[in-house]
Design an enzyme around this catalytic site. Sequence first.
Site, PDB file in Angstrom:
ATOM      1  N   MET A  37       0.835  -1.209   0.000  1.00  0.00           N
ATOM      2  CA  MET A  37       0.000   0.000   0.000  1.00  0.00           C
ATOM      3  C   MET A  37       0.871   1.262   0.000  1.00  0.00           C
ATOM      4  SD  MET A  37      -3.113   0.528  -0.340  1.00  0.00           S
ATOM      5  CE  MET A  37      -3.810   2.120  -0.652  1.00  0.00           C
ATOM      6  N   CYS A  38       2.029   1.214   0.683  1.00  0.00           N
ATOM      7  CA  CYS A  38       2.841   2.440   0.753  1.00  0.00           C
ATOM      8  C   CYS A  38       3.380   2.799  -0.639  1.00  0.00           C
ATOM      9  CB  CYS A  38       3.965   2.302   1.777  1.00  0.00           C
ATOM     10  SG  CYS A  38       5.104   0.975   1.416  1.00  0.00           S
ATOM     11  N   THR A  39       3.699   1.789  -1.444  1.00  0.00           N
ATOM     12  CA  THR A  39       4.138   2.068  -2.815  1.00  0.00           C
ATOM     13  C   THR A  39       2.995   2.690  -3.611  1.00  0.00           C
ATOM     14  OG1 THR A  39       5.664   0.206  -2.765  1.00  0.00           O
ATOM     15  CG2 THR A  39       5.029   1.021  -4.938  1.00  0.00           C
TER      16      THR A  39
END
Lengths: 441, 525
Positions: free
Chosen positions: A216-218
């Site tokens: 999700m952070c990407t």
Amino acid sequence: MSTPEHNKKPKMGDRWAHIDKLLSRTGPLAVEGFDEAVGMIRPFLQDSVRILVIGAGGLGCELLKDLALMGFRNIDVIDMDTIDLSNLNRQFLFREADIGSPKAEVAAKFIEKRVPGCKVTPHFSRIESKDRAFYKQFTVVVCGLDSIVARRWVNSMMHSLLRYDEAGELDQSSMIPLVDGGTEGFQGNARVIFPGMTACVECMLSLYTPQVNFPMCTIANTPRLPEHCIEFARLVLWPKHRDDQIDGDNPEHITWLFEKARERAAEFGIGGVTYRLTQGVTKRIIPNVASTSAVIAAACANEVFKVVSSCTKYLDNNLIFNDVDGVYTYAYKYDRDPDCLTCSNKPVDVACSPEMSLTHLRETLCTSDKFQLRGPGLTTTVGGKNKTLYMARPAALEQATRPNLDKSLAELGLEHNQMVNVVDPTVAGALRLRLVMKQQP
Amino acid sequence: MSEDKNVVPSQREQRYDRQLRLWGDHGQRDLEAAHVCVINATTLGTETIKNLVLPGIGKFTIVDPEFVTTEDLGTNFFFEERHIGQPRANAATELLLELNSSVEGNAKVDTMANVLAKDPDFFRQFSVVVACDTPLYALLPLATLLWAEQIPLLVARAYGMIGYLRLVTPEHTVIESHIAAFDDLRLTRPFPELLAHARSTILDDLSLDKHSHVPYPILVLRGIDAWRETHADLPRTRAEKKEFAGMLASWRRTKDDGSGVADEENFAEAMAKCNTIFRSAPNVPSEIQALLDDPKCSNPDKSAFWQLCNALKAFVSVHNDLPLSGAVPDMHADSRSYVALQQLYRSKAAADQAFIKDALASRLPNALVARFCKNAAGLVVVRTPSLETELTGHCGKLSDAAAMSVGDETRAFEFYIALRACDRFHEKHNRYPGTGAHAHEEDAGELSSMCADVLRNAGVDGVTIGDDCVKEMCRYGAAQLHSVAAFVGGMTSQEIVKLVTQQYVPANHTIIYNGVQGDSRTLNF
Ligand SMILES: [Zn+2]
């Protein structure tokens, strides 16, 4: 060479002359005991045997044709899907006029028309809606599914039909062979499973490549690929702006996602967002071609024919196929896992501690390679009384048991060697787990 | 077809969606331009055509002199009871065309030999010819004609539990082999723009967040600069690679709160890649060098493939490297750094493509040149022996194939010889062993001695064919099991897709499928 003139008169022979060569003659590669049965095998195959085909998609259409032309006359087919235009490049029992109709029904009708005498009974329903009595009716079950969860459920169901005597010996008459095929692009596999006797789907779980999910952070902070932008549109923007569920076949939905993804890609200078890619990522489309379905279904149907007739040895027990670089096949024996969740016929140990929360235990069951469960519900017996620890469904039960999630196992009254029953979408019936508690020092 | 990828796909694209994701719009165009000839509408023949009609091959033509029998109905899906007594070619064409209205199909009710005698040009119109369930000896005249025309011939058979597929072609070239991803980033021999870009990155000036998002190729290039200050050569041994990785590890920052080394994934990636990056391999892989050394590369025929190889040779002589693919795999990085890096690789790949284009003797479509350059590390040429060599010659390599197959559980070599012996039997008796009124076992003796004849004529010594193989072949009596025919038909259709799209690599050259083991082997001799 014969000439057309020779052949003007139709030759009347027996319809099943081809398979009869294998069924009415014995040979050095026949299974032991085949000789004595010669002559009785075709009537048995045609009149007594019942085959269940699970899935009427790419593999299912091929399987129905293959089995009908290997002489089987009592076939059931179960599929919950309806026909889509993108099926027509390989699912050859369907025409454009059939789009929207149930696959199982259209497929069954087509086979019955093309192969007179073959009875195909369709079931337009979910596999989970059928009970043990249904699955027990068949001589062999063949799976042509594209979902691992469904395949695991069928495997679990076929194992739940096994009976053991007091000494723990398998009653072989309760065993229904399972033949399983799978395809992706130019790759495929086929396997023969004798439940309780040879390696099962769970034993071989490590063979399946896990689904790739982008972190999700990407997606949120450092997108680099067009896929990251599409996932951002799907996971972040859609829930923010829209109330309806995403339907991967609805052009308006895909167009919306595509445009949002393209805007985001432009913002970061990323190229390559296309409509096709957007739909592929959103629906998690698995590429498929007619040829691979044909090969894998044929391998499966050949095994069904051999398992039922004993006319020759079976695949033992796993076949890998890939025709990207030449044609590569590899048949090998996959060994049973003696501690298999499904086929070991014994409770499976799960390591935990009294301090561990129920949520933590559930997460362990989902993430560990051994279990890979999808949404476990747990029940047990405490002080001689049944106790529901957690159930995701129905909603009322979920609400009632939700407070347990944050409690520790000790608080819930669970002890070392406690037996816990687990239900899950991958399991027909329940798993029996034994909690092995590590005492904190 | 809509090349504009930004609109809702047409009905056609939706229909073919699942395959377009594999061979692309250009592969589909090649498929739709192809015309395949299938000799004999046996089960194997119709199954092969089915798997080509579904994905949308342009045209098929069936050549078959036979008429539908009751027996056919028990194995072939493309006949109905009403077809009994009618030509197989017509009945099969009618039912196969129901699968896809975009496909054209023709039927020719005649023997291959008659057609060849009356109108040899007939076979020159095809992209590929497939002969199904025909003895090899009967194919020689056709095979000779197709060989001269450079039209690939596939010979396919379903014989009891045994399947057979043989490719016969003087040459087939593959641009997109799809064997591997060609994303060599050239870190040990960076192009100037890449090196300059790496050197402009001053790691010490970056915040921790930026520092932990520098793409690993930059870290490796900076590492190589530092390494060269104390080493004459790049890391080659395991110890040196370990030392290099250790140096990179020492560059990692400490956490902002000072509690140990920060968890920088980009450094972890760089360290993990050290082994492959410093592997000593020639700039031009030996398989590709062999193509560049091929006489056809210096004197290309009119095919696009060899003209492109000729230009590639000029490129390699100047650059001592293949054109860059331009692909950059995903890696831990922030968006800007990654896109900047990707841009560098793409520009260099475009420059390399422009070189190839200029070096070409005649103009070729840009898209084709681009595909060629992207896949230059995976180019493949397949050349098989002719059928004539196989059937009439002493084939030295056949002895090697025999030696290599000792202990092979599929018994592929033995079944191959047994199948050849069945043909010999057919040539002599005009029937296959195990067919006819008498007991099938009675043919085993003669078939066994014919196996020995085939081996002797081919110059293979010290090998015998197992009695169990021979007896099983008699038991099969040339039966077409639908399962085996469908398996071989699936393989055959995919080999045809490979041949007409120049994508993926065809099997070279004889596949034997053993339906008993459920396994296959490819024999090359
Ligand atoms: Zn198991």
